[in-house]
Design a protein around this motif. Structure first.
Motif, PDB file in Angstrom:
ATOM      1  N   UNK A  86      42.198   7.150  23.809  1.00 29.14           N
ATOM      2  CA  UNK A  86      41.389   7.156  24.903  1.00 29.14           C
ATOM      3  C   UNK A  86      39.838   6.981  24.442  1.00 29.14           C
ATOM      4  N   UNK A  87      39.567   6.617  22.941  1.00 31.89           N
ATOM      5  CA  UNK A  87      38.145   6.520  22.418  1.00 31.89           C
ATOM      6  C   UNK A  87      37.679   7.757  22.032  1.00 31.89           C
ATOM      7  N   UNK A  88      38.200   8.702  21.923  1.00 34.55           N
ATOM      8  CA  UNK A  88      37.766   9.954  21.239  1.00 34.55           C
ATOM      9  C   UNK A  88      38.347  10.393  20.092  1.00 34.55           C
ATOM     10  N   UNK A  89      37.748   9.397  18.996  1.00 31.95           N
ATOM     11  CA  UNK A  89      38.402   9.804  17.768  1.00 31.95           C
ATOM     12  C   UNK A  89      38.182  10.972  16.894  1.00 31.95           C
ATOM     13  N   UNK A  90      39.367  11.648  16.670  1.00 34.96           N
ATOM     14  CA  UNK A  90      39.367  13.063  15.809  1.00 34.96           C
ATOM     15  C   UNK A  90      38.765  12.712  14.377  1.00 34.96           C
ATOM     16  N   UNK A  91      37.945  13.812  14.114  1.00 37.67           N
ATOM     17  CA  UNK A  91      37.319  14.052  12.719  1.00 37.67           C
ATOM     18  C   UNK A  91      38.213  15.068  12.048  1.00 37.67           C
ATOM     19  N   UNK A  92      38.967  14.526  11.079  1.00 34.17           N
ATOM     20  CA  UNK A  92      40.063  15.589  10.579  1.00 34.17           C
ATOM     21  C   UNK A  92      39.365  16.542   9.581  1.00 34.17           C
ATOM     22  N   UNK A  93      39.642  17.632   9.373  1.00 33.26           N
ATOM     23  CA  UNK A  93      39.072  18.525   8.547  1.00 33.26           C
ATOM     24  C   UNK A  93      39.934  19.601   7.799  1.00 33.26           C
ATOM     25  N   UNK A  94      40.172  19.364   6.251  1.00 33.67           N
ATOM     26  CA  UNK A  94      41.239  19.895   5.544  1.00 33.67           C
ATOM     27  C   UNK A  94      40.614  21.246   4.944  1.00 33.67           C
ATOM     28  N   UNK A  95      39.668  21.685   5.302  1.00 31.92           N
ATOM     29  CA  UNK A  95      38.873  22.816   4.493  1.00 31.92           C
ATOM     30  C   UNK A  95      39.510  24.260   4.486  1.00 31.92           C
ATOM     31  N   UNK A  96      40.203  24.416   5.380  1.00 41.62           N
ATOM     32  CA  UNK A  96      41.066  25.652   5.576  1.00 41.62           C
ATOM     33  C   UNK A  96      42.417  25.623   5.092  1.00 41.62           C
ATOM     34  N   UNK A  98      46.233  25.806   4.952  1.00 41.79           N
ATOM     35  CA  UNK A  98      47.293  26.292   5.743  1.00 41.79           C
ATOM     36  C   UNK A  98      47.187  25.992   7.456  1.00 41.79           C
ATOM     37  N   UNK A  99      45.895  25.498   7.561  1.00 47.49           N
ATOM     38  CA  UNK A  99      45.725  25.170   9.114  1.00 47.49           C
ATOM     39  C   UNK A  99      45.085  23.538   9.159  1.00 47.49           C
ATOM     40  N   UNK A 100      45.797  22.795   9.707  1.00 41.47           N
ATOM     41  CA  UNK A 100      45.278  21.499  10.379  1.00 41.47           C
ATOM     42  C   UNK A 100      44.560  21.429  11.389  1.00 41.47           C
ATOM     43  N   UNK A 101      43.555  20.787  11.261  1.00 42.54           N
ATOM     44  CA  UNK A 101      42.629  20.698  12.519  1.00 42.54           C
ATOM     45  C   UNK A 101      41.739  19.498  12.413  1.00 42.54           C
ATOM     46  N   UNK A 102      41.087  19.352  13.723  1.00 46.30           N
ATOM     47  CA  UNK A 102      40.302  18.183  13.742  1.00 46.30           C
ATOM     48  C   UNK A 102      39.151  18.564  14.868  1.00 46.30           C
ATOM     49  N   UNK A 103      38.096  17.634  14.734  1.00 42.54           N
ATOM     50  CA  UNK A 103      36.943  17.870  15.741  1.00 42.54           C
ATOM     51  C   UNK A 103      36.958  16.767  16.661  1.00 42.54           C
ATOM     52  N   UNK A 104      36.293  16.871  17.988  1.00 46.10           N
ATOM     53  CA  UNK A 104      36.272  15.812  18.761  1.00 46.10           C
ATOM     54  C   UNK A 104      35.108  16.075  19.595  1.00 46.10           C
ATOM     55  N   UNK A 105      34.460  15.077  20.164  1.00 42.86           N
ATOM     56  CA  UNK A 105      33.438  15.191  21.069  1.00 42.86           C
ATOM     57  C   UNK A 105      33.878  14.841  22.584  1.00 42.86           C
ATOM     58  N   UNK A 106      33.602  15.861  23.363  1.00 42.18           N
ATOM     59  CA  UNK A 106      33.811  15.552  24.779  1.00 42.18           C
ATOM     60  C   UNK A 106      32.849  14.464  25.238  1.00 42.18           C
ATOM     61  N   UNK A 107      33.031  14.015  26.528  1.00 45.47           N
ATOM     62  CA  UNK A 107      32.115  12.818  26.833  1.00 45.47           C
ATOM     63  C   UNK A 107      30.608  13.026  26.895  1.00 45.47           C
ATOM     64  N   UNK A 108      30.181  14.481  26.876  1.00 42.64           N
ATOM     65  CA  UNK A 108      28.768  14.550  26.779  1.00 42.64           C
ATOM     66  C   UNK A 108      28.192  14.893  25.538  1.00 42.64           C
ATOM     67  N   UNK A 109      29.221  14.941  24.420  1.00 42.82           N
ATOM     68  CA  UNK A 109      28.900  15.229  23.356  1.00 42.82           C
ATOM     69  C   UNK A 109      29.189  16.573  22.599  1.00 42.82           C
ATOM     70  N   UNK A 110      29.743  17.365  23.441  1.00 46.51           N
ATOM     71  CA  UNK A 110      30.140  18.856  22.803  1.00 46.51           C
ATOM     72  C   UNK A 110      31.114  18.771  21.928  1.00 46.51           C
ATOM     73  N   UNK A 111      31.037  19.447  20.830  1.00 48.72           N
ATOM     74  CA  UNK A 111      32.091  19.445  19.767  1.00 48.72           C
ATOM     75  C   UNK A 111      33.280  20.422  20.144  1.00 48.72           C
ATOM     76  N   UNK A 112      34.396  20.053  19.921  1.00 50.84           N
ATOM     77  CA  UNK A 112      35.642  20.898  20.261  1.00 50.84           C
ATOM     78  C   UNK A 112      36.521  20.747  19.203  1.00 50.84           C
ATOM     79  N   UNK A 113      37.046  22.079  18.674  1.00 51.61           N
ATOM     80  CA  UNK A 113      37.846  21.945  17.582  1.00 51.61           C
ATOM     81  C   UNK A 113      39.359  22.101  18.107  1.00 51.61           C
ATOM     82  N   UNK A 114      40.235  21.497  17.568  1.00 50.98           N
ATOM     83  CA  UNK A 114      41.879  21.582  17.832  1.00 50.98           C
ATOM     84  C   UNK A 114      42.360  21.878  16.600  1.00 50.98           C
ATOM     85  N   UNK A 115      43.273  22.953  16.476  1.00 55.51           N
ATOM     86  CA  UNK A 115      44.088  23.473  15.224  1.00 55.51           C
ATOM     87  C   UNK A 115      45.500  23.597  15.364  1.00 55.51           C
ATOM     88  N   UNK A 116      46.174  23.777  14.284  1.00 54.99           N
ATOM     89  CA  UNK A 116      47.516  24.079  14.251  1.00 54.99           C
ATOM     90  C   UNK A 116      47.948  24.632  13.107  1.00 54.99           C
TER      91      UNK A 116
END
Length: 123
Positions: A86-96, A98-116
């Motif tokens: 959908x054009x919201x490219x995840x920015x993966x981050x492996x800094x933690x 045992x936690x897989x996570x990425x950041x994405x920006x919503x349509x107005x530029x707010x940062x949201x993290x999703x993790x597993x």
């Protein structure tokens, strides 16, 4: 303290229709009616299970580029594919560990993290 009730993110005036396809369409959140006294202010209330996000109109809007909610999900890879397509490219981050996570920006530029979690670590 008992629990976190919701997270509020700011959006610019009139951005509700830009945000609905992302939060409702891509993330699968339900839009919840706001009380009449608050509905006149604009914005959106959204929820998915125990996760609640309020989008509030801010006149002098600036997107949250560092501060962000972090949301644990069951299938991080599927969500990443959906967002990327959908054009919201995840920015993966492996800094933690045992936690897989990425950041994405919503349509107005707010940062949201999703993790597993991948092991015994958080979430």
């Amino acid at each position: 303290m008992l629990r976190l009730d919701h997270v509020q993110l700011a959006i610019p005036k009139g951005a509700e229709d830009r945000c609905r396809p992302f939060y409702v369409g891509l993330l699968g959140m339900a839009e919840v009616p706001k009380p009449p006294a608050l509905a006149a202010r604009g914005g959106l209330w959204l929820e998915s299970g125990p996760v609640r996000i309020h989008l509030g109109v801010e006149e002098d809007f600036r997107p949250a580029r560092k501060a962000h909610p972090a949301i644990a999900v069951a299938d991080l890879d599927a969500l990443a594919r959906t967002l990327s397509e959908a054009g919201h490219e995840p920015a993966w981050d492996g800094a933690i560990p045992e936690v897989r996570r990425f950041y994405v920006q919503d349509p107005v530029g707010n940062r949201i993290e999703f993790m597993e979690a991948t092991g015994t670590g958080a979430p």
